[in-house]
Design an enzyme around this catalytic site. Sequence first.
Site, PDB file in Angstrom:
ATOM      1  N   ASP A 252       0.832  -1.195   0.000  1.00 54.68           N
ATOM      2  CA  ASP A 252       0.000   0.000   0.000  1.00 54.68           C
ATOM      3  C   ASP A 252       0.876   1.258   0.000  1.00 54.68           C
ATOM      4  O   ASP A 252       2.107   1.163   0.130  1.00 54.68           O
ATOM      5  CB  ASP A 252      -0.907  -0.047   1.242  1.00 54.68           C
ATOM      6  CG  ASP A 252      -2.236   0.638   0.997  1.00 54.68           C
ATOM      7  OD1 ASP A 252      -2.332   1.418   0.033  1.00 54.68           O
ATOM      8  OD2 ASP A 252      -3.172   0.392   1.771  1.00 54.68           O
TER       9      ASP A 252
ATOM     10  N   ASP B 181     -10.799   3.348  -3.096  1.00 49.79           N
ATOM     11  CA  ASP B 181     -11.203   2.053  -2.527  1.00 49.79           C
ATOM     12  C   ASP B 181     -12.640   1.728  -2.933  1.00 49.79           C
ATOM     13  O   ASP B 181     -13.521   2.586  -2.908  1.00 49.79           O
ATOM     14  CB  ASP B 181     -11.129   2.098  -0.997  1.00 49.79           C
ATOM     15  CG  ASP B 181      -9.701   1.945  -0.495  1.00 49.79           C
ATOM     16  OD1 ASP B 181      -8.776   1.932  -1.328  1.00 49.79           O
ATOM     17  OD2 ASP B 181      -9.525   1.833   0.728  1.00 49.79           O
TER      18      ASP B 181
END
Length: 427
Positions: A168, A229
């Site tokens: 990430d 997301d």
Amino acid sequence: MRLLILLILIIFLSKSNSVFIKQKQNQIPKTNNPYKLSNGLALTPPMGFNYWNFDGCETNLINETMMMNTAYAMSTNGMARVGYEYVNLDDCWMAKSRDENGNLLPDPIRFPSGIKHLADYIHSLGLKFGIYGDIGTTTCKGYPGSENYLEQDAKTFAEWGVDFVKMDGCNMQVEDMKEAYTDLGKYLQATGRPMVYSCSWPTYAYVENITMPFDYIEGICNLWREFQDIRDDFTEWTQILDEMEDSLPKRSQFAGPSHFNDPDMLEIGNGLESNIEYKSMISLWSIIAAPLIAGNDILTMSKETLEILINEEVIQVNQDPLGLQGNRVYQNQGLEVYQRTLINDSYAIAMFNRGDVQSDITITSDMLNLTNHQNFNIRDLWSHTDNGTFSDTFTASVEPHGTIMIKLSPKINNIYLPLKYRKHLLK
Ligand code: GLA
């Protein structure tokens, strides 16, 4: 005679010299080649499981028992059989700080037996194990990040038996990501353990509206997250689909075996959408060659959810060996057609109705750019039935938010011939 020998000698020398020069020229780009990830993995989009979409970090559900039970369920419920192989951790698996030598540690309550123990168990089932890290100072949820520890963490992952790394990008400047993601890829590769490498760099570039060098990232990551997301919401994931289709540069050009665009993990079975919508999601994710990472609770899912996840005919489209990402080829007032080129001169077509009323969607050979008047057999990949022949047009009635997904295969494929003759004909 002497003159002749001299002439032959001159010709020979000049030729061998030019061969030599050629060889030298060929060598130059090789030695100057920028680093390329070459782990031989993800030749088709990775398939697996990750708990983030249903669990986040909010509950106490994330622990080694849940991961082991999930892996066991995947190995017995049909998921492993159709290709779901990576069983992946996400954020919140770590202890809040590293040990005195700077090594990452698992949360002692959630993973008391350690990560290697979990990886070994998952491997014993014939599955693979994935981990989550963050390239910045801390993960999005505040656990230790890998900045300044890239090489050390790559080695730790390899020692633990990791097969998939989702890296990430919280808490790092986008400007620094090119170097950091490249370096980590090199360190992972240097461990000698093949690990699928998933990078989130483009998501952070997207959020900050920074231009992304896709022709670069496709050489250093096996997959890369593109947009915001995902949520278990039809309007939201169709927006991601629009971003994938409409953003420039055209994303599909960067996809291929070992390097895929990632619109984010699946939401199928998380409960806030209908099964019609979930079927659309996996159909479209398959057309755009997206990774299929189930994001639902595998231990409690319904039979219908499982059936959607393991529709082999749809998965075959997703896993087509050419690895070409399909595109939207038509859209008009919420009615859309997507097309993906498959092996054996075949095509997968998704006829997607984003609107709220049942509607007819028609595909034509012009729309699909099939101009040689080839006849195709039509296979419906959700009803598992043959549906006649396509030569110039085909119309289907599609329910609201639903998708009719078909495969067009050149008619000759279905002529019955003993294999030894078919082989010659289908060459
Ligand atoms: C980011 C990622 C998500 C998830 C969370 C974990 O938001 O995009 O997929 O990994 O971090 O904190």
